[in-house]
Scaffold this motif. Structure first.
Motif, mmCIF file in Angstrom:
data_model
loop_
_atom_site.group_PDB
_atom_site.id
_atom_site.type_symbol
_atom_site.label_atom_id
_atom_site.label_comp_id
_atom_site.label_asym_id
_atom_site.label_seq_id
_atom_site.Cartn_x
_atom_site.Cartn_y
_atom_site.Cartn_z
ATOM 1 N N GLY A 115 -0.580 -15.974 13.920
ATOM 2 C CA GLY A 115 0.819 -15.581 13.923
ATOM 3 C C GLY A 115 1.289 -15.067 12.573
ATOM 4 N N ILE A 116 0.376 -14.481 11.783
ATOM 5 C CA ILE A 116 0.712 -13.974 10.458
ATOM 6 C C ILE A 116 0.501 -12.462 10.443
ATOM 7 C CG2 ILE A 116 0.229 -14.101 7.982
ATOM 8 C CD1 ILE A 116 -0.899 -16.887 8.413
ATOM 9 N N PRO A 117 1.504 -11.690 10.066
ATOM 10 C CA PRO A 117 1.348 -10.230 10.020
ATOM 11 C C PRO A 117 0.229 -9.822 9.065
ATOM 12 C CG PRO A 117 3.662 -10.853 9.846
ATOM 13 C CD PRO A 117 2.868 -12.112 9.712
ATOM 14 N N LEU A 118 -0.578 -8.852 9.500
ATOM 15 C CA LEU A 118 -1.721 -8.372 8.732
ATOM 16 C C LEU A 118 -1.444 -6.943 8.275
ATOM 17 C CD1 LEU A 118 -4.708 -8.681 7.813
ATOM 18 C CD2 LEU A 118 -5.373 -7.905 10.104
ATOM 19 N N ILE A 119 -1.555 -6.710 6.971
ATOM 20 C CA ILE A 119 -1.319 -5.394 6.387
ATOM 21 C C ILE A 119 -2.642 -4.825 5.903
ATOM 22 C CG2 ILE A 119 -0.119 -4.099 4.575
ATOM 23 C CD1 ILE A 119 1.943 -6.399 4.517
ATOM 24 N N PHE A 120 -2.982 -3.623 6.366
ATOM 25 C CA PHE A 120 -4.181 -2.947 5.897
ATOM 26 C C PHE A 120 -3.816 -2.053 4.717
ATOM 27 C CE2 PHE A 120 -5.367 -4.126 10.204
ATOM 28 C CZ PHE A 120 -6.655 -4.633 10.002
ATOM 29 N N ASP A 121 -4.369 -2.393 3.560
ATOM 30 C CA ASP A 121 -4.087 -1.708 2.305
ATOM 31 C C ASP A 121 -5.144 -0.636 2.049
ATOM 32 O OD1 ASP A 121 -3.038 -1.088 -0.150
ATOM 33 O OD2 ASP A 121 -3.514 -3.006 -1.092
ATOM 34 N N ARG A 122 -4.856 0.255 1.111
ATOM 35 C CA ARG A 122 -5.795 1.261 0.622
ATOM 36 C C ARG A 122 -6.288 2.215 1.719
ATOM 37 N NH1 ARG A 122 -7.315 -0.564 -4.517
ATOM 38 N NH2 ARG A 122 -6.764 -2.742 -4.886
ATOM 39 N N VAL A 123 -5.446 2.474 2.685
ATOM 40 C CA VAL A 123 -5.806 3.441 3.721
ATOM 41 C C VAL A 123 -5.743 4.832 3.087
ATOM 42 C CG1 VAL A 123 -5.231 4.371 5.984
ATOM 43 C CG2 VAL A 123 -4.892 1.933 5.507
ATOM 44 N N ALA A 124 -6.890 5.489 3.015
ATOM 45 C CA ALA A 124 -6.987 6.708 2.204
ATOM 46 C C ALA A 124 -7.165 7.983 3.022
ATOM 47 C CB ALA A 124 -8.153 6.582 1.221
ATOM 48 N N THR A 125 -7.617 7.866 4.267
ATOM 49 C CA THR A 125 -7.915 9.064 5.046
ATOM 50 C C THR A 125 -7.289 8.976 6.434
ATOM 51 O OG1 THR A 125 -9.958 8.214 6.036
ATOM 52 C CG2 THR A 125 -10.138 9.248 3.855
ATOM 53 N N PHE A 149 0.564 -2.768 10.477
ATOM 54 C CA PHE A 149 1.101 -2.436 9.159
ATOM 55 C C PHE A 149 0.026 -1.798 8.284
ATOM 56 C CE2 PHE A 149 3.634 -6.188 10.519
ATOM 57 C CZ PHE A 149 4.862 -5.544 10.637
ATOM 58 N N VAL A 150 0.362 -0.673 7.654
ATOM 59 C CA VAL A 150 -0.597 0.052 6.820
ATOM 60 C C VAL A 150 0.076 0.557 5.553
ATOM 61 C CG1 VAL A 150 -2.077 0.801 8.730
ATOM 62 C CG2 VAL A 150 -0.119 2.208 8.056
ATOM 63 N N GLN A 151 -0.726 0.709 4.497
ATOM 64 C CA GLN A 151 -0.266 1.350 3.279
ATOM 65 C C GLN A 151 -1.475 1.952 2.574
ATOM 66 O OE1 GLN A 151 0.459 -2.708 0.943
ATOM 67 N NE2 GLN A 151 0.599 -0.982 -0.469
ATOM 68 N N GLY A 152 -1.222 2.808 1.612
ATOM 69 C CA GLY A 152 -2.325 3.387 0.861
ATOM 70 C C GLY A 152 -2.056 4.818 0.453
ATOM 71 N N PRO A 153 -3.016 5.454 -0.174
ATOM 72 C CA PRO A 153 -2.833 6.800 -0.718
ATOM 73 C C PRO A 153 -2.568 7.861 0.336
ATOM 74 C CG PRO A 153 -5.120 6.093 -0.915
ATOM 75 C CD PRO A 153 -4.334 4.889 -0.523
ATOM 76 N N LEU A 154 -2.962 7.627 1.594
ATOM 77 C CA LEU A 154 -2.678 8.593 2.646
ATOM 78 C C LEU A 154 -1.188 8.846 2.780
ATOM 79 C CD1 LEU A 154 -3.569 10.352 5.050
ATOM 80 C CD2 LEU A 154 -3.462 8.290 6.471
ATOM 81 N N PHE A 155 -0.393 7.820 2.485
ATOM 82 C CA PHE A 155 1.046 7.910 2.697
ATOM 83 C C PHE A 155 1.812 8.277 1.429
ATOM 84 C CE2 PHE A 155 -0.933 4.567 5.267
ATOM 85 C CZ PHE A 155 -0.907 5.218 6.494
ATOM 86 N N GLU A 156 1.089 8.668 0.384
ATOM 87 C CA GLU A 156 1.724 9.068 -0.878
ATOM 88 C C GLU A 156 1.500 10.559 -1.099
ATOM 89 O OE1 GLU A 156 1.106 7.010 -4.432
ATOM 90 O OE2 GLU A 156 1.682 5.059 -3.641
ATOM 91 N N PRO A 157 2.509 11.383 -0.901
ATOM 92 C CA PRO A 157 2.341 12.823 -1.074
ATOM 93 C C PRO A 157 1.849 13.222 -2.454
ATOM 94 C CG PRO A 157 4.421 12.331 0.024
ATOM 95 C CD PRO A 157 3.849 11.028 -0.441
ATOM 96 N N ARG A 158 2.267 12.479 -3.489
ATOM 97 C CA ARG A 158 1.884 12.890 -4.837
ATOM 98 C C ARG A 158 0.574 12.255 -5.280
ATOM 99 N NH1 ARG A 158 3.961 9.165 -8.678
ATOM 100 N NH2 ARG A 158 5.094 7.456 -7.699
ATOM 101 N N LYS A 159 -0.073 11.492 -4.385
ATOM 102 C CA LYS A 159 -1.392 10.924 -4.665
ATOM 103 C C LYS A 159 -1.410 10.135 -5.969
ATOM 104 C CE LYS A 159 -3.008 12.958 -1.031
ATOM 105 N NZ LYS A 159 -3.251 12.201 0.184
ATOM 106 N N ALA A 160 -0.372 9.316 -6.156
ATOM 107 C CA ALA A 160 -0.264 8.560 -7.401
ATOM 108 C C ALA A 160 -0.834 7.167 -7.275
ATOM 109 C CB ALA A 160 1.201 8.461 -7.828
ATOM 110 N N TYR A 161 -1.482 6.896 -6.149
ATOM 111 C CA TYR A 161 -1.970 5.534 -5.932
ATOM 112 C C TYR A 161 -3.090 5.191 -6.900
ATOM 113 C CZ TYR A 161 -3.753 1.504 -3.398
ATOM 114 O OH TYR A 161 -4.140 0.238 -3.045
ATOM 115 N N ALA A 162 -3.007 3.982 -7.409
ATOM 116 C CA ALA A 162 -4.052 3.492 -8.316
ATOM 117 C C ALA A 162 -4.045 1.982 -8.270
ATOM 118 C CB ALA A 162 -3.795 3.983 -9.742
ATOM 119 N N LEU A 163 -4.971 1.364 -8.942
ATOM 120 C CA LEU A 163 -5.033 -0.102 -8.991
ATOM 121 C C LEU A 163 -4.024 -0.596 -10.016
ATOM 122 C CD1 LEU A 163 -8.872 -0.649 -8.850
ATOM 123 C CD2 LEU A 163 -7.244 -0.727 -6.980
#
Length: 271
Positions: free
Chosen positions: A232-242, A256-270
């Motif tokens: 019963g805990i929401p799961l977020i998939f991080d670093r989705v790139a393609t 739930f998803v996040q990552g560089p795919l959703f950043e138009p300026r491709k500023a994702y980093a660690l």
């Protein structure tokens, strides 16, 4: 109640000795920035999307327009230099006390820019393992008192614990309980899919996060989603790139998803 503005929150920061000399307002951009030595820091935010919304079904064909689709669970705060480059204090600061002070400054900066801009959803803030070891007791007490003093709600802030903490069930339970006691929600980063077994009633997390690409490579997406649903805990998939990764996760029922795919300026980093 009138929502706070960025300028009003920066003005309140003048009452805090640890903030008044470091937190300022960029009058032209109307955003807060922080000064740390000769480095000027700013906030960036990466969206976390709820792909169960019907509009997100077309996201794969137009990822640069991600902000038009679906609903946003919240935003991951990222610390940048004003030139847009990522800033990792752990590469530059060796003194633990100075590092704790810088981390508190960065968290406050992100909260001011997030709440002052009336962003919706939740604010996700990462915590480094080294910081967890530097603060011995009452994790979350200081930051909670700052937020409450600013008239902000800690319940909209997610403290994101590193994978090293999640790997130790007892320590994870202590940290989660401490942050939750001071009003925060807590997310835990899984080192791998198997470590979801560390999540129990001893460490009742509000969210679980994991590297989406790694889960797909290990063919663990389906069982991981099923186990998280049982918890019963929401799961977020991080670093989705393609787009292929996004498509595969969506087919397995990821929400739930996040990552560089959703950043138009491709500023994702660690960061």
């Amino acid at each position: 109640m009138i929502p706070p503005t960025i300028s009003s929150l920066v003005a309140r920061a003048a009452d805090h000795p640890s903030l008044r000399e470091h937190l300022s307002l960029d009058e032209r951009e109307q955003v807060a920035f922080a000064s740390f030595g000769d480095v000027r820091l700013q906030s960036a935010y990466q969206p976390i999307f709820d792909v169960s919304m019907s509009g997100m079904q077309t996201l794969w064909s137009s990822p640069e327009q991600a902000d038009r689709f679906g609903d946003e669970l919240g935003f991951q705060a990222l610390t940048e230099r004003v030139d847009g480059e990522g800033f990792d204090p752990f590469d530059t600061v060796t003194d633990d006390r100075e590092l704790v002070a810088l981390d508190r400054l960065a968290r406050t900066l992100h909260a001011v820019n997030f709440f002052g801009a009336q962003r919706h959803g939740l604010l996700f803030l990462r915590v480094h393992e080294r910081l967890l070891k530097s603060v011995k007791y009452d994790h979350g007490q200081h930051f909670s008192s700052v937020l409450v003093g600013f008239g902000l709600n800690p319940a909209r802030v997610i403290i994101e614990l590193p994978s090293a903490a999640v790997a130790h069930r007892t320590f994870l339970g202590y940290l989660a309980n401490s942050y939750q006691r001071y009003g925060f929600k807590v997310a835990g980063n899984l080192p791998n899919a198997g470590h979801i077994l560390s999540v129990s009633d001893m460490a009742r997390l509000d969210f679980i996060k994991i590297d989406g690409g790694a889960v797909l490579r290990d063919a663990m997406a389906k069982p991981l989603i099923a186990y998280a649903n049982r918890l019963g805990i929401p799961l977020i998939f991080d670093r989705v790139a393609t787009e292929a990764q996004f498509d595969a996760l969506a087919q397995f029922g990821a929400r739930f998803v996040q990552g560089p795919l959703f950043e138009p300026r491709k500023a994702y980093a660690l960061r």
